[in-house]
Design a protein around this motif. Structure first.
Motif, PDB file in Angstrom:
ATOM      1  N   ARG A 206      34.796 -54.917-120.339  1.00 40.59           N
ATOM      2  CA  ARG A 206      36.217 -54.945-119.958  1.00 40.59           C
ATOM      3  C   ARG A 206      36.449 -54.169-118.688  1.00 40.59           C
ATOM      4  O   ARG A 206      37.248 -54.569-117.843  1.00 40.59           O
ATOM      5  CB  ARG A 206      37.055 -54.371-121.091  1.00 40.59           C
ATOM      6  N   ARG A 207      35.753 -53.011-118.582  1.00 38.89           N
ATOM      7  CA  ARG A 207      35.894 -52.233-117.362  1.00 38.89           C
ATOM      8  C   ARG A 207      35.478 -53.061-116.149  1.00 38.89           C
ATOM      9  O   ARG A 207      36.183 -53.141-115.146  1.00 38.89           O
ATOM     10  CB  ARG A 207      35.028 -50.971-117.433  1.00 38.89           C
TER      11      ARG A 207
ATOM     12  N   GLY B 190      37.890 -55.941-115.604  1.00 39.58           N
ATOM     13  CA  GLY B 190      39.134 -55.427-115.033  1.00 39.58           C
ATOM     14  C   GLY B 190      38.962 -55.104-113.568  1.00 39.58           C
ATOM     15  O   GLY B 190      39.835 -55.365-112.745  1.00 39.58           O
TER      16      GLY B 190
ATOM     17  N   SER C  11      38.607 -58.440-111.653  1.00 40.20           N
ATOM     18  CA  SER C  11      39.725 -59.371-111.693  1.00 40.20           C
ATOM     19  C   SER C  11      40.598 -59.185-110.459  1.00 40.20           C
ATOM     20  O   SER C  11      40.732 -58.072-109.944  1.00 40.20           O
ATOM     21  CB  SER C  11      40.559 -59.142-112.947  1.00 40.20           C
TER      22      SER C  11
ATOM     23  N   VAL D   7      45.648 -56.375-109.942  1.00 44.79           N
ATOM     24  CA  VAL D   7      45.477 -54.955-110.095  1.00 44.79           C
ATOM     25  C   VAL D   7      46.803 -54.388-110.565  1.00 44.79           C
ATOM     26  O   VAL D   7      47.871 -54.827-110.162  1.00 44.79           O
ATOM     27  CB  VAL D   7      45.013 -54.322-108.774  1.00 44.79           C
TER      28      VAL D   7
ATOM     29  N   ARG E 203      38.902 -51.844-103.311  1.00 39.06           N
ATOM     30  CA  ARG E 203      38.481 -52.282-104.631  1.00 39.06           C
ATOM     31  C   ARG E 203      37.125 -52.961-104.623  1.00 39.06           C
ATOM     32  O   ARG E 203      36.857 -53.866-105.403  1.00 39.06           O
ATOM     33  CB  ARG E 203      39.519 -53.206-105.259  1.00 39.06           C
TER      34      ARG E 203
END
Lengths: 593, 387
Positions: free
Chosen positions: B225-226, B229, B232, B235, B338
């Motif tokens: 998930r980290r 996330g 993805s 944000v 990111r």
């Protein structure tokens, strides 16, 4: 010519030579070392080049990414949950087997207030109370002038209301987009669809979660953002479903019943083409769960699935088919039907006295409790239990609705011989109408188990074999004869070769024992008998047919005609051609002129 | 004989230090660092007033401090860049000992400034983070050990340096300061790579990392998930990264204008970890690209000069110093766009910070000392000593 070296110099010369050789060796060693250094240096140079390239690429990547970011539009700060667990308002549509919309989403707006941004809270409260009559002006004013920085006013508003609120001109009143679940067909297929409500709410979206039916069962799949463009295709046919509900509604009124349920299922694929339970509700505004009264009377109650009843004589086909399958009887075997039949302190009677003996076929056609009890005694309790289990009648159905697991059959505590006999004519074992439909499908489809499903599937279920194809044919023919010359003659629809069995069961009182004026009447059948494709079950709760001299409650007078009307309406919609008898004579009449 | 007859060649004993320094220093890198420092001051003008306002100080309090520390740092940088590699090495080994002791004493004498990790010594007027000073000294020490290992009868320097690296990383991780720990480990790895790590070992390591990552992704839902996330495209705009991303978008190519930015008001670390977002918002992509080019110039230029270097120690020390400098900048900027998960890492010379500025001055000074032009014995290649 050189003179030979002096012998005296020889030791000196040899010492000189060895020193030279040693020096040479040393220098060779040094050379090797230098070469090793060179190799290490070249390797280091190569690796430094690699490093240079990596850094250059990495910096270029960061720069490029910065450029991409800079070139993209800055979005409004959306407040829709955290990144790891965003609130997604999307929900896939649900369509029927032909792609007609059963459930979809409508973009509406929600209305909320940020009191600290309000200019004139008093006016806003007054105007809002005028637009939404159910809002309390004082309460709003208290909310707007208190400590709160955020107040939900309405979760959903119509475009007209949106405009009206907009016209107030209050900057502290804000709108957020809100997906609304819409069932455009209203109450049609209400129990199957269930309904939806809001889960976690954010200003910019809210989760639409299913609360019942397939909406709840497929909640995760419907909310899956990857599948939001792919509708969930059900096995339901909207037009057949509508016809079924309309006929049931009429039948319920005519027969003075308090509830009705109908199921139309494909006998081979197990697809439920239509399934209705009355009274029903509108999933667009799902009523609250009743806190008092019998939950079975609530419109939310799905009789087809959750209502487990002793369904009566419709069960008779099971022991007879099992007896034939086991070779204990055949269709013409004469069975002793002298009554009353006593077993311990129990007495089993027939509705009428059918004489000393009936053939197995006539036990079904005339519906003799004594006859099936005799057959059941031949079979024995354990074999009966296993047979009913193999049809899936002893466990909750694995249907794709959350309510399915609440429709668990009620089994006798002890499968004694008296249970054996009563179960043979449908008492002592309570199952839902859908269980019955699954059992009938296995009887008439050639003898394989069918698990009902609400999802469209196009190939037959190759279920476990329950009875042989020959037995299935015999059972089908018996059911057909019930309609042509037995208790269900009202179910005959010319051209569709309807077959089926009636069942009239006294309703149990809450204290044990049975009412003598309240029945559950059921017609379970199939059509066309020459190659059964559809299974139909119609059940009326407490029907009374009052057209005759005395009130009639038997299924032949109540459920059978309703089922016939359902078939008459639904068969053409299902694409079934009526078998029209060939016209008599040449078909052309010559007339002299 | 010639000496006897003509006397020795008069040695230019007083080869003037400054002209020789000017002749041999990497002027490109030096100007880039100066440019970065200037940009840092410029951004400090924009980014630090909100902080000063929060702390009830004069709006340009932090700018003045930054300028004072910056001048000190530049002086340190120049002094170090004038040293010979041997002097640098001696000072670095000494410095490593000191900062190592300081690091070890942190749990007893340090303070955490309420941030949960004990990384600092408070000196009243300023704070001091030993790990900042430890980094360049560690790099030089390890380079010395590894270079020693390349001598035919040298000590097992690689092993020793590895042991030191493990100890330092463990101490940093215990603080906890995973960012610095990763940097130290990375610098060691880079030097080991250039010092000639066996290819099979590198490939095995890469394989293990890939395999373990895949395994963790498939087995651990939390980890997956980290990563998801992070990967993805959306944000959460309420996080620091969200603000930073938004600021970069707001800025566009030419920025919203000097002093017009808003991100500095919402980001608590706008003057340190997210200074690049302030730059992007107020001055646009142009300034960001300029900053990136300056960093790239320092790193790639230094590595290019080290290509010609034949002394293993100088080569390794220079590589390590340049890479630490570059990677720190890269991590900082990578977080803002990111490409990397959030990690507190300052932008060398640009971010506000007293002791980190001076430590940066030391590191870059050492780097410049290593990359100075010096004779490399190319004459041997020309004369051809090979048979």
């Amino acid at each position: 010519m050189r003179p030979p070296p002096l012998p005296e110099l020889r030791p000196l010369l040899s010492a000189l030579g060895s020193a030279l050789r040693r020096g040479l060796r040393h220098s060779r060693e040094g050379m090797r070392r230098i070469e090793a250094m060179d190799r290490a240096r070249l390797r280091a140079e190569a690796r430094l080049m690699v490093l240079c390239g990596c850094f250059f690429l990495a910096f270029a990547l960061i720069g490029g990414r910065m450029a991409v970011f800079a070139a993209s539009e800055a979005p409004e700060p959306a407040r829709g949950g955290s990144i790891e667990d965003p609130i997604l308002g999307t929900r896939a549509d649900i369509v029927d087997r032909q792609g007609r919309i059963l459930a979809t989403n409508l973009a509406t707006h929600s209305l909320y207030a940020q009191p600290h941004q309000m200019i004139d809270p008093a006016r806003a409260a007054r105007e809002l109370a005028a637009i939404f009559p159910d809002l309390n002006e004082e309460r709003l004013l208290r909310d707007f002038t208190g400590e709160r920085r955020f107040v939900w006013i309405r979760r959903q508003i119509s475009p007209e209301q949106l405009q009206a609120v907009h016209d107030i001109g209050e900057p502290g009143l804000l709108f957020g987009p809100r997906e609304m679940r819409l069932y455009p067909n209203g109450a049609i297929a209400a129990h199957i669809l269930g309904g939806a409500s809001y889960g976690r709410e954010g200003v910019n979206s809210a989760e639409v979660i299913g609360v019942a039916g397939v909406e709840r069962f497929f909640d995760e799949r419907l909310r899956d953002p990857d599948l939001s463009d792919e509708p969930l295709v059900l096995s339901i046919d909207l037009s057949v479903q509508a016809a079924l509900e309309e006929v049931l509604e009429g039948g319920m009124t005519l027969m003075n019943a308090k509830g009705a349920t109908g199921i139309l299922m494909d006998a081979h694929t197990g697809e439920i083409v239509a399934m209705a339970s009355l009274p029903d509700f509108d999933p667009n505004s799902r009523p609250p769960v009743a806190t008092s009264g019998d939950p079975g009377d609530s419109p939310l109650f799905n009789r087809a699935l959750q209502g487990v009843y002793e369904l009566g004589s419709v069960f008779k086909i099971f022991p007879v088919a099992q007896g034939i399958e086991l070779g204990l009887i055949n269709a013409e075997t004469m069975i002793d039907t002298r009554g009353p039949m006593t077993w311990g302190r129990f007495r089993i009677r027939d509705f009428r006295n059918y004489g000393p003996a009936l053939s197995a076929t006539d036990v079904i056609v005339k519906s003799s409790n004594i006859g099936t009890s005799r057959v059941a005694l031949m079979i024995g309790a354990e074999r009966q239990r296993r047979f009913l289990d193999s049809l899936g009648l002893l466990e909750p159905l694995p249907l794709e609705m959350v309510e399915a697991r609440t429709g668990a059959p009620l089994l006798p505590r002890q499968w004694s011989e008296i249970s054996l006999m009563t179960i043979s004519y449908g008492h002592g074992l309570s199952v839902s109408p859908l269980h019955l439909a699954a059992g009938y499908a296995a009887m008439v489809n050639g003898g394989t188990r069918v698990v009902p499903t609400l999802l469209r599937r196009d190939e037959p279920q190759a279920g476990a074999r329950v009875i042989s194809p020959q037995t299935s044919r015999i059972a089908t023919s018996m059911l057909r004869q019930v309609v042509t010359r037995g208790t269900a003659t009202f179910a005959d629809i010319p051209g569709y070769e309807v077959g089926g069995k009636t069942g009239t069961a006294d309703k149990p009182t809450p204290r044990g024992g049975y009412y003598d004026d309240k029945v559950i009447s059921t017609f379970a059948g199939m059509f066309p008998a020459s190659d059964p494709r559809w299974v139909i079950v119609v059940t009326l709760d407490e029907p009374v047919e009052t057209s005759g001299a005395e009130p009639r409650r038997t299924a032949g007078w109540t459920a059978a005609p309703v089922a016939a009307e359902v078939i008459r309406r639904a068969a053409p919609l299902l694409g079934l051609r009526p078998q029209v008898a060939a016209p008599q004579g040449g078909g052309v009449t010559l007339a002299a002129n | 004989m010639t000496d006897l007859v003509h006397g020795t060649v008069p040695a230019r004993a007083a080869d003037p230090i400054l002209p020789r320094w000017w002749r041999t220093i990497d002027k490109g890198a030096l100007s880039c660092v100066m440019g970065l420092f200037g940009i840092g001051l410029l951004l400090g003008l924009a980014a630090s007033p909100p902080l000063a306002a929060r702390n009830g100080l004069d709006p340009f309090h932090y700018v003045a401090r930054q300028a004072a520390f910056g001048l000190l740092a530049i002086a340190v940088l120049l002094v170090f860049s004038m040293m010979s590699p041997r002097q640098v090495r001696r000072l670095a080994v000494l410095g490593f000992g000191l900062s190592f002791v300081a690091l070890a004493l942190l749990p007893f004498l340090g303070t955490d400034f309420g941030k949960g990790a004990v990384r600092w010594y408070s000196l009243g007027f300023a704070s001091f983070q030993p790990s900042e000073f430890l980094k360049p000294c560690f790099v030089v020490l390890c380079a010395w050990l590894m270079a020693g290992a390349q001598d035919p009868h040298g000590p097992p320097g690689r092993l020793w340096s590895f042991a030191i690296a493990v100890v330092v990383v463990a101490m940093l991780a215990l603080q906890p300061d995973f960012g610095q720990a990763a940097l130290v480990l990375f610098s060691w790895g880079v030097m080991y790579f250039v010092a000639g790590a066996p290819m099979t070992l590198l490939l095995t390591l890469a394989g293990i990392v890939f395999f373990a990552g895949t395994l963790a992704y498939e087995r651990s839902e939390h980890f997956a998930r980290r990563i998801d996330g992070f990967l993805s495209p959306d944000v959460d705009p309420r996080t620091q990264i969200g603000y930073a991303t938004n600021a970069i978008r707001e800025g566009g190519f030419f920025g919203v204008g000097v002093g017009e930015g808003s991100v500095k008001w919402s980001l608590p670390d706008a003057h340190t970890d997210f200074i690049i977002a302030v730059a992007a918002e107020e001055y646009g992509l142009v300034l960001v690209l300029l900053i990136i080019v300056l960093y790239a110039w320092v790193v790639v230029g230094s590595l290019g000069r080290l290509l010609r270097e034949r002394d293993p120690f100088i080569r390794l020390a220079g590589t390590g110093l340049a890479c630490v400098f570059g990677v720190q900048a890269m991590i900082n900027m990578g977080v803002a766009v990111r490409l990397l998960p959030a990690k507190g890492m300052t932008l060398p010379f640009v971010s506000y910070g007293g002791s980190s500025l001076i430590a940066g001055g030391i590191a870059v000074g050492m780097l410049l000392a290593m990359t100075r032009t010096r004779p490399q014995g190319q004459i041997r290649d020309i004369l051809g000593t090979r048979r």
